[in-house]
Design an enzyme around this catalytic site. Structure first.
Site, PDB file in Angstrom:
ATOM      1  N   HIS A   7      -3.573   2.196   3.508  1.00 28.00           N
ATOM      2  CA  HIS A   7      -4.377   1.689   2.398  1.00 28.00           C
ATOM      3  C   HIS A   7      -4.335   2.687   1.238  1.00 28.00           C
ATOM      4  CE1 HIS A   7      -6.457  -1.871   4.044  1.00 28.00           C
ATOM      5  NE2 HIS A   7      -6.355  -1.244   5.207  1.00 28.00           N
ATOM      6  N   THR A  36       4.945  12.430  11.494  1.00 30.50           N
ATOM      7  CA  THR A  36       4.851  12.094  10.072  1.00 30.50           C
ATOM      8  C   THR A  36       6.211  12.010   9.397  1.00 30.50           C
ATOM      9  OG1 THR A  36       4.639  14.435   9.461  1.00 30.50           O
ATOM     10  CG2 THR A  36       2.598  13.232   9.921  1.00 30.50           C
ATOM     11  N   LYS A  74      13.370  20.487  20.642  1.00 31.50           N
ATOM     12  CA  LYS A  74      14.680  20.589  21.279  1.00 31.50           C
ATOM     13  C   LYS A  74      15.621  19.568  20.647  1.00 31.50           C
ATOM     14  CE  LYS A  74      13.499  22.038  26.022  1.00 31.50           C
ATOM     15  NZ  LYS A  74      13.593  21.627  27.457  1.00 31.50           N
TER      16      LYS A  74
END
Length: 611
Positions: free
Chosen positions: A528, A580, A598
């Protein structure tokens, strides 16, 4: 380009075929071989007295040539082989085994023809032959494989037993799919994001009112106005109730039906209504003359799985003659909006016909004619070329959930805020992000698709709406207490994938094959805006960005994947992570925000630490 065209009709078909017209158009710019479908054992016996089957058998015995030149750049191949009759086999393993055998026999015949013709780097254009064409991409090493959908075949009993599974798999593995209706385009896009609406070609040159010099004798005496239909008069395709309602409500009108009747129509009460006139089948070249006498042309199509996706070529013929036209509202008919009045009930049919009778004009007729004459085979094939070009040149895969090409109804709703709000209110309770019960019961089962052996546990919230896609692949499971919501964007879940207990999936999200989601994971492609401090955040603009989880990914419990993130193939997301940014293929990521811990080294064949 060297193009191989195959389909479910032969080049010598009595009724013609889209694929034949497309092949003829392809041949204007490319070398093309049109492959007649190979016969199966049961059909060869059942039709053994048919002259066309007798010709096939002579070719199979080597008594006639199998490869024939039709014209410059166009050849026709009669495969000199007999396939096993497998379409009604219920056992999946047996069907797949025999279908591979059939495909190999078929491919061997095609390969021999390609060697004779010197074809290389071929493009295969498959017109709906989902069984016999399933393995040809691999067997013939095609540069590009195109699946063409022009009828909703899996709604027909003959195809249902194996077709639902096979067609979806074939569309998925094709390089691109093209379709002649918006409905079928959206159907293909459930399995392949490279699916394009290409419209329908039609030769309407004979439907020209300037060529009509005489009205047929058996229609000229009828009382005006004449409301007419031309086409197959079958229960499976026409709504008998609409025809009866129009005739009884307006007894002064003449309702004319031209075409072959099935048993149901022949024995129906319509024959006892005085102003309903059945004229039977007429020669193709006489149809424009009959149509020219209509005051309004209609297509009272009944809505069922078979008809809902069809492109009605008769509408182009009606419009090419400039006729006011009323037709049943379907997704496929959306392309005719603005030139055809669309009705959703028998009452609307009556209202629309009366408007068509009173509001016609020479300007309207000219617009209809120009629109219909734009639907040429040349224009149709040019759209195929565009789709090929977009697929070949695109550097990234087209994302699922982009609007289907040529869907004016959906775009019109989205572009009109008031109309959009009205539709949303009809489908969702106020202040709730879940569909009304009638949407779940009446719309979603027909709008959304699930693969074979997929499982949705009883204690889930599947809050899916009809305006975006939802697809669950075969052998996949959504566990108890999970929530799936596609209100803001489509949700695609692949095959052999498990959505764990209490997970939340909010579209737009694409989850691939062989994926494990543990418990309490959140995948949300929705955000939003918050920048306007004078308005509550809940009332500000929604921002969506597709989450893509590629194949073979494992995501640990309590992880959160944010909008726009792509998690690469065969990667692992540690429990409790907040992702993210994109995670490259063959990586292990963890933390808040998640970092690469890794990565697999292809040279050393070891998983190496990065931090």
């Amino acid at each position: 380009m060297d193009i191989v065209v195959l389909g479910i009709q032969s080049f010598d078909s009595d009724i013609g075929s889209n694929s034949i017209n497309i092949a003829l158009e392809f041949a204007k710019r490319n070398r093309v071989v049109y492959i007649n479908y190979p016969v199966d054992r049961f059909t060869s016996w059942r039709e053994r007295k048919n002259p066309k089957m007798q010709k096939r058998m002579r070719i199979i015995r080597g008594k006639e040539e199998s490869l024939i030149k039709i014209q410059d750049n166009l050849w026709n191949l009669y495969p000199a082989t007999v396939l096993e009759s497998i379409s009604q086999i219920g056992n999946v393993s047996l069907f797949d085994f025999l279908n591979r055998v059939n495909n190999k026999r078929y491919a061997n015949e095609i390969r021999r023809a390609l060697e004779i013709l010197g074809f290389k780097d071929i493009i295969i254009f498959n017109d709906s032959d989902m069984f016999r064409g399933f393995y040809l991409k691999e067997l013939l090493n095609a540069k590009l494989y195109i699946y063409y959908s022009r009828d909703y075949l899996i709604a027909v009993d003959w195809w249902k037993k194996q077709g639902i599974r096979i067609e979806a798999a074939l569309i998925r593995k094709s390089d691109l799919a093209v379709a002649n209706s918006v409905f079928l385009t959206n159907y293909c896009r459930k399995f392949n994001p490279h699916s394009y609406y290409i419209g329908q070609g039609c030769d309407v040159s004979a439907f020209d009112k300037t060529l009509i010099h005489e009205i047929p004798e058996d229609i000229r005496h009828l009382k005006r106005p004449v409301i007419g239909y031309i086409g197959a008069i079958y229960k499976l395709r026409l709504d008998m109730e609409i025809i009866s309602y129009i005739a009884t409500e307006r007894p002064s009108w003449s309702i004319v039906l031209i075409g072959p009747e099935d048993e149901v129509f022949r024995n129906s009460g319509l024959h006892r209504i005085p102003n309903v006139i059945f004229l039977g089948s007429k020669p193709q070249d006489s149809l424009p003359s009959y149509l020219s006498f209509f005051d309004v042309a209609i297509n009272p199509q009944i809505l069922n799985e078979v008809t809902i996706g069809n492109y009605p070529r008769k509408i182009d013929e009606y419009l090419a003659m400039g006729k006011p036209t009323v037709a049943t509202r379907t997704e496929a008919m959306s392309v005719f909006e603005g030139y055809t009045r669309l009705a959703s009930s028998k009452e609307e049919y009556l209202e629309m016909i009366e408007l068509a009778l009173t509001e016609n004009s020479p300007e309207n007729e000219a617009e209809r004619e120009a629109f219909a004459r734009g639907h040429t085979w040349e224009a149709n094939v040019n759209e195929i070329y565009k789709a090929i070009e977009m697929t070949i040149t695109s550097k990234t895969h087209q994302m699922p959930g982009e609007p289907a090409i040529g869907n004016p109804v959906v775009n019109k709703i989205k572009d009109n805020p008031r109309l959009k709000q009205l539709v949303i209110r009809m489908m969702t309770p106020k202040n709730q992000a879940r569909p009304r019960f009638w949407v779940k019961l009446l719309l979603n089962p027909f709008r959304h698709r699930r693969g074979r052996h997929s499982c949705i546990r009883r204690k889930t919230r599947i809050d899916v709406f009809p305006w975006n896609d939802f697809f669950l692949g075969k052998d996949s499971t959504i566990e108890d207490f999970a929530t799936v919501n596609n209100g803001a964007g489509p949700v695609y879940i692949g095959e052999r994938t498990r959505i764990g207990l209490s997970c939340t999936v909010i579209g737009p999200v694409t989850v691939g094959n062989d994926i494990m989601l543990a418990q309490n994971i959140v995948l949300s492609g929705l955000n939003h805006s918050y920048e306007d401090i004078t308005r509550p955040i809940s009332l500000q603009k929604q921002i969506t960005s597709m989450i893509t989880i590629e194949d073979e990914v494992w995501i640990g419990a309590n992880a959160v994947i944010l909008a726009g993130v792509t998690v690469g193939r065969h990667s692992v997301i540690a429990a409790g992570s907040v992702v993210t940014r994109d995670v490259p293929p063959y990586s292990v990521a963890g933390g808040n925000p998640a970092k690469i811990l890794k990565a697999y080294n292809a040279e050393t064949k070891l998983w190496e630490r990065k931090v």
